[in-house]
Scaffold this motif. Structure first.
Motif, PDB file in Angstrom:
ATOM      1  N   ILE A 193       7.356  34.374  60.800  1.00 41.10           N
ATOM      2  CA  ILE A 193       7.149  33.443  59.766  1.00 41.10           C
ATOM      3  C   ILE A 193       6.839  34.108  58.442  1.00 41.10           C
ATOM      4  N   PHE A 194       6.011  35.151  58.614  1.00 35.81           N
ATOM      5  CA  PHE A 194       5.408  36.076  57.535  1.00 35.81           C
ATOM      6  C   PHE A 194       6.559  36.681  56.813  1.00 35.81           C
ATOM      7  N   ILE A 195       7.397  37.154  57.632  1.00 35.07           N
ATOM      8  CA  ILE A 195       8.617  37.885  56.851  1.00 35.07           C
ATOM      9  C   ILE A 195       9.681  36.921  56.464  1.00 35.07           C
ATOM     10  N   GLN A 196       9.673  35.809  57.097  1.00 29.97           N
ATOM     11  CA  GLN A 196      10.736  34.818  56.256  1.00 29.97           C
ATOM     12  C   GLN A 196      10.216  34.149  54.882  1.00 29.97           C
ATOM     13  N   ASN A 197       8.845  34.009  54.759  1.00 32.50           N
ATOM     14  CA  ASN A 197       8.321  33.503  53.729  1.00 32.50           C
ATOM     15  C   ASN A 197       7.820  34.490  52.746  1.00 32.50           C
ATOM     16  N   HIS A 198       7.563  35.547  53.050  1.00 33.37           N
ATOM     17  CA  HIS A 198       7.215  36.571  51.905  1.00 33.37           C
ATOM     18  C   HIS A 198       7.877  37.760  51.700  1.00 33.37           C
ATOM     19  N   ILE A 199       8.869  38.086  52.594  1.00 29.69           N
ATOM     20  CA  ILE A 199       9.786  39.278  52.341  1.00 29.69           C
ATOM     21  C   ILE A 199      11.298  38.573  52.315  1.00 29.69           C
ATOM     22  N   LEU A 200      11.391  38.221  51.345  1.00 29.98           N
ATOM     23  CA  LEU A 200      12.970  37.043  51.093  1.00 29.98           C
ATOM     24  C   LEU A 200      13.961  38.209  51.416  1.00 29.98           C
TER      25      LEU A 200
END
Length: 83
Positions: A13-20
């Motif tokens: 989720i972090f990657i999907q939301n913050h590291i586009l």
């Protein structure tokens, strides 16, 4: 980019939301990676990755950083380094 099923949902989720830019490269299966990659890098000994070697083409390159198995049989150009 493929995240193993063992990867925590919070990391996903972090990657999907913050590291586009990285999230746009993520796929749902190893087969998608195999079909489109020129180079694959094995960075951990998850047994899930052992199965990819028989599916690789001779035009593909594998760099194994962890010596995932003693004897690898593959048509790909296999290079083990750092072990």
């Amino acid at each position: 980019m493929y995240l193993s099923q063992n990867c925590s949902e919070q990391i996903r989720i972090f990657i999907q939301n913050h590291i586009l830019p990285i999230s746009q490269l993520m796929v749902d299966s190893l087969e998608e990676i195999i079909d489109h990659s020129e180079i694959s890098v094995v960075g951990n000994k998850n047994n899930e990755f052992i199965n990819i070697f028989s599916k690789l083409k001779e035009t593909q390159q594998v760099i194994d950083l962890v010596r995932i198995a003693e004897n690898i049989e593959t048509r790909a150009n296999y290079e083990g380094i750092c072990w």
